[in-house]
Design a protein around this motif. Structure first.
Motif, PDB file in Angstrom:
ATOM      1  N   GLU A  76      13.592  -3.541   7.250  1.00 26.16           N
ATOM      2  CA  GLU A  76      12.561  -3.024   8.151  1.00 26.16           C
ATOM      3  C   GLU A  76      11.212  -3.446   7.593  1.00 26.16           C
ATOM      4  O   GLU A  76      10.907  -3.182   6.418  1.00 26.16           O
ATOM      5  N   GLU A  77      10.429  -4.119   8.397  1.00 28.28           N
ATOM      6  CA  GLU A  77       9.104  -4.537   7.948  1.00 28.28           C
ATOM      7  C   GLU A  77       8.186  -3.327   7.869  1.00 28.28           C
ATOM      8  O   GLU A  77       8.150  -2.495   8.772  1.00 28.28           O
ATOM      9  N   LEU A  78       7.446  -3.221   6.778  1.00 28.16           N
ATOM     10  CA  LEU A  78       6.500  -2.134   6.584  1.00 28.16           C
ATOM     11  C   LEU A  78       5.078  -2.681   6.550  1.00 28.16           C
ATOM     12  O   LEU A  78       4.865  -3.864   6.287  1.00 28.16           O
ATOM     13  N   ASN A  79       4.137  -1.821   6.797  1.00 23.47           N
ATOM     14  CA  ASN A  79       2.726  -2.223   6.790  1.00 23.47           C
ATOM     15  C   ASN A  79       2.334  -2.666   5.388  1.00 23.47           C
ATOM     16  O   ASN A  79       2.410  -1.873   4.441  1.00 23.47           O
ATOM     17  N   ASP A  81      -9.610   6.824  -3.165  1.00 24.23           N
ATOM     18  CA  ASP A  81      -8.486   6.240  -3.889  1.00 24.23           C
ATOM     19  C   ASP A  81      -8.378   4.747  -3.609  1.00 24.23           C
ATOM     20  O   ASP A  81      -8.693   4.283  -2.508  1.00 24.23           O
ATOM     21  N   ARG A  82      -7.910   4.019  -4.588  1.00 22.18           N
ATOM     22  CA  ARG A  82      -7.741   2.577  -4.428  1.00 22.18           C
ATOM     23  C   ARG A  82      -6.475   2.289  -3.615  1.00 22.18           C
ATOM     24  O   ARG A  82      -5.418   2.851  -3.869  1.00 22.18           O
ATOM     25  N   GLY A  83      -6.576   1.383  -2.663  1.00 21.34           N
ATOM     26  CA  GLY A  83      -5.420   0.979  -1.878  1.00 21.34           C
ATOM     27  C   GLY A  83      -4.835  -0.328  -2.398  1.00 21.34           C
ATOM     28  O   GLY A  83      -5.190  -0.802  -3.477  1.00 21.34           O
ATOM     29  N   ALA A  84      -3.931  -0.915  -1.630  1.00 20.86           N
ATOM     30  CA  ALA A  84      -3.298  -2.167  -2.026  1.00 20.86           C
ATOM     31  C   ALA A  84      -2.871  -2.923  -0.780  1.00 20.86           C
ATOM     32  O   ALA A  84      -2.552  -2.326   0.248  1.00 20.86           O
ATOM     33  N   VAL A  85      -2.882  -4.252  -0.884  1.00 19.62           N
ATOM     34  CA  VAL A  85      -2.386  -5.099   0.202  1.00 19.62           C
ATOM     35  C   VAL A  85      -1.327  -6.022  -0.383  1.00 19.62           C
ATOM     36  O   VAL A  85      -1.606  -6.829  -1.271  1.00 19.62           O
ATOM     37  N   PHE A  86      -0.093  -5.876   0.085  1.00 19.15           N
ATOM     38  CA  PHE A  86       1.020  -6.681  -0.407  1.00 19.15           C
ATOM     39  C   PHE A  86       1.185  -7.932   0.453  1.00 19.15           C
ATOM     40  O   PHE A  86       0.815  -7.942   1.630  1.00 19.15           O
ATOM     41  N   ASP A  87       1.784  -8.975  -0.116  1.00 18.42           N
ATOM     42  CA  ASP A  87       2.111 -10.148   0.693  1.00 18.42           C
ATOM     43  C   ASP A  87       3.200  -9.786   1.697  1.00 18.42           C
ATOM     44  O   ASP A  87       3.073 -10.056   2.896  1.00 18.42           O
ATOM     45  N   ILE A  88       4.279  -9.195   1.199  1.00 20.12           N
ATOM     46  CA  ILE A  88       5.380  -8.772   2.068  1.00 20.12           C
ATOM     47  C   ILE A  88       5.886  -7.424   1.565  1.00 20.12           C
ATOM     48  O   ILE A  88       6.095  -7.241   0.363  1.00 20.12           O
ATOM     49  N   TYR A  89       6.091  -6.502   2.472  1.00 17.65           N
ATOM     50  CA  TYR A  89       6.549  -5.156   2.129  1.00 17.65           C
ATOM     51  C   TYR A  89       7.630  -4.775   3.127  1.00 17.65           C
ATOM     52  O   TYR A  89       7.426  -4.832   4.338  1.00 17.65           O
ATOM     53  N   CYS A  90       8.800  -4.410   2.636  1.00 17.11           N
ATOM     54  CA  CYS A  90       9.904  -4.077   3.539  1.00 17.11           C
ATOM     55  C   CYS A  90      10.821  -3.033   2.904  1.00 17.11           C
ATOM     56  O   CYS A  90      10.725  -2.721   1.712  1.00 17.11           O
ATOM     57  N   ARG A  91      11.737  -2.524   3.725  1.00 17.81           N
ATOM     58  CA  ARG A  91      12.697  -1.529   3.268  1.00 17.81           C
ATOM     59  C   ARG A  91      14.079  -1.925   3.785  1.00 17.81           C
ATOM     60  O   ARG A  91      14.231  -2.354   4.933  1.00 17.81           O
ATOM     61  N   THR A  92      15.095  -1.791   2.950  1.00 19.46           N
ATOM     62  CA  THR A  92      16.455  -2.172   3.326  1.00 19.46           C
ATOM     63  C   THR A  92      17.125  -1.045   4.099  1.00 19.46           C
ATOM     64  O   THR A  92      16.591   0.060   4.211  1.00 19.46           O
ATOM     65  N   GLU A  93      18.323  -1.332   4.617  1.00 16.95           N
ATOM     66  CA  GLU A  93      19.056  -0.315   5.368  1.00 16.95           C
ATOM     67  C   GLU A  93      19.443   0.878   4.497  1.00 16.95           C
ATOM     68  O   GLU A  93      19.709   1.968   4.998  1.00 16.95           O
ATOM     69  N   GLU A  95      15.908   1.241   0.269  1.00  8.93           N
ATOM     70  CA  GLU A  95      15.280   0.679  -0.925  1.00  8.93           C
ATOM     71  C   GLU A  95      14.056  -0.147  -0.524  1.00  8.93           C
ATOM     72  O   GLU A  95      14.065  -0.842   0.485  1.00  8.93           O
ATOM     73  N   TYR A  96      13.018  -0.064  -1.345  1.00  4.25           N
ATOM     74  CA  TYR A  96      11.757  -0.741  -1.044  1.00  4.25           C
ATOM     75  C   TYR A  96      11.664  -2.070  -1.787  1.00  4.25           C
ATOM     76  O   TYR A  96      12.051  -2.174  -2.951  1.00  4.25           O
ATOM     77  N   CYS A  97      11.126  -3.077  -1.110  1.00  2.50           N
ATOM     78  CA  CYS A  97      10.921  -4.397  -1.719  1.00  2.50           C
ATOM     79  C   CYS A  97       9.483  -4.839  -1.470  1.00  2.50           C
ATOM     80  O   CYS A  97       9.033  -4.872  -0.321  1.00  2.50           O
ATOM     81  N   ILE A  98       8.785  -5.163  -2.551  1.00  2.00           N
ATOM     82  CA  ILE A  98       7.451  -5.742  -2.476  1.00  2.00           C
ATOM     83  C   ILE A  98       7.557  -7.160  -3.021  1.00  2.00           C
ATOM     84  O   ILE A  98       7.986  -7.356  -4.159  1.00  2.00           O
ATOM     85  N   ILE A  99       7.195  -8.150  -2.204  1.00  2.00           N
ATOM     86  CA  ILE A  99       7.297  -9.544  -2.625  1.00  2.00           C
ATOM     87  C   ILE A  99       5.890 -10.123  -2.669  1.00  2.00           C
ATOM     88  O   ILE A  99       5.140 -10.073  -1.683  1.00  2.00           O
ATOM     89  N   GLU A 100       5.533 -10.667  -3.834  1.00  2.00           N
ATOM     90  CA  GLU A 100       4.203 -11.219  -4.048  1.00  2.00           C
ATOM     91  C   GLU A 100       4.300 -12.683  -4.458  1.00  2.00           C
ATOM     92  O   GLU A 100       5.103 -13.040  -5.323  1.00  2.00           O
ATOM     93  N   MET A 101       3.483 -13.525  -3.844  1.00  2.00           N
ATOM     94  CA  MET A 101       3.339 -14.909  -4.281  1.00  2.00           C
ATOM     95  C   MET A 101       2.009 -15.007  -5.002  1.00  2.00           C
ATOM     96  O   MET A 101       0.957 -14.661  -4.445  1.00  2.00           O
TER      97      MET A 101
END
Length: 330
Positions: A60-63, A73-85, A88-94
């Motif tokens: 599932e694609e997340l914001n 508070d400090r925020g963050a911007v990820f390259d790709i952020y998603c969640r599996t079925e 579980e959360y996955c943050i992918i950074e290049m």
């Protein structure tokens, strides 16, 4: 860079046949589009070494833009952020180049999915509420650890008892400059993914050894000649910026080494050489990168201006503010 010149349907010249995955445009074109979720899933299954029932089937694609709880508070911007079925959360950074506190920033990123798991009631910090895994995957276009290992895998570890203390957060960093296997040396699907990411923009065609539905789709998605005119313009700017940044880094490192040698001679052979090299490399890299980036942005901005692009459009394309744009156009 090998220039594999190809023509698109508008007879526009492209630098390479396939997109450079180490540009923001290229990385998100391959992994960030909804239509390419199967590419991201396959990549994650290999990098995370998931097998059998643990393999990811859906995401599932997340914001990617995460805000703090409070306004200050400090925020963050990820390259790709998603969640599996499985949730579980996955943050992918290049990451194109090393930065101060790069690891600490990744650690900070992991706190966003963790806090989303905090429950309510009398014990919001219970293990039941915080058992969902969080994966941070960094695809790095630089040397992170000074050894010959391509992959760095990080958990929280208890050094006294020699056991894993907390396994719900896992970080994996792939240092792509270290991957040097040839097409004939690829043994696993994981190898194939690393080979593609390392060599994609230099390949004239898809190698026979990669004949597979997933990789065939990847090469199709990565074919620059099939992009729209606006996509090609955006990609060419991104690629030119990438080349200029790399040139600036190489130049800065050469300058740093030369400065280090000169200072080293003055201060003594061993100690002086060591201190001078480190300080010279640091100062040269920072100054060279800064100057190279400003010159690149200025050239791109002027080119866009000549095409009657508005300041707002140019700033959004270059990911800078209007005030920053005005400064580099002076």
């Amino acid at each position: 860079m090998v220039k594999n010149i190809s023509k698109n349907k508008g007879d526009k010249m492209c630098l390479t046949r396939y997109v450079n995955p180490f540009t923001d445009f290229g990385f998100k074109k391959i992994f960030g589009a909804s239509a390419n979720q199967d590419l991201l899933i396959d990549f994650l299954n290999e990098v995370l070494k998931l097998e059998g029932k643990d393999r990811i089937k859906h995401i599932e694609e997340l914001n990617p833009e995460q805000l703090g709880y409070l306004k200050e508070d400090r925020g963050a911007v990820f390259d790709i952020y998603c969640r599996t079925e499985k949730g579980e959360y996955c943050i992918i950074e290049m990451q194109k180049m090393n930065q101060h506190n790069f690891f600490e920033r990744c650690l900070f990123y992991s706190t966003f999915p963790i806090r989303q798991q905090i429950g309510k009631g009398s014990n919001p910090w219970s293990k039941e509420n915080l058992k969902i895994k969080v994966y941070i995957v960094g695809v790095l276009d630089f040397i992170f650890q000074h050894d010959d290992k391509v992959e760095t895998e990080i958990y929280f570890h208890d050094e006294v008892r020699h056991r894993r203390f907390y396994d719900s957060v896992k970080m994996i960093f792939l240092e792509m400059p270290k991957f040097n296997k040839t097409i004939d040396e690829l043994e696993t699907r994981y190898d194939k993914w690393l080979y593609v990411l390392s060599n994609l923009s230099r390949l004239p065609r898809m190698p026979e050894a990669l004949k597979d539905a997933i990789f065939e789709k990847l090469f199709k998605v990565a074919t620059v000649a099939d992009y729209s005119d606006s996509e090609q313009i955006t990609y060419n700017f991104a690629q030119n910026n990438y080349i200029a940044t790399k040139d600036a880094i190489n130049f800065a490192e050469d300058e740093g080494r030369e400065k280090g040698r000169k200072e080293g001679r003055k201060e003594g052979r061993e100690e002086g050489r060591k201190e001078g090299r480190e300080e010279g490399r640091k100062e040269g890299r920072e100054e060279g990168i800064k100057e190279g980036r400003i010159n690149t942005l200025s050239n791109i901005a002027k080119s866009l201006k000549s095409k009657n692009k508005s300041d707002k459009e140019i700033a959004e394309l270059l990911n800078i503010t209007i005030n920053e744009l005005k400064k580099i156009l002076k």
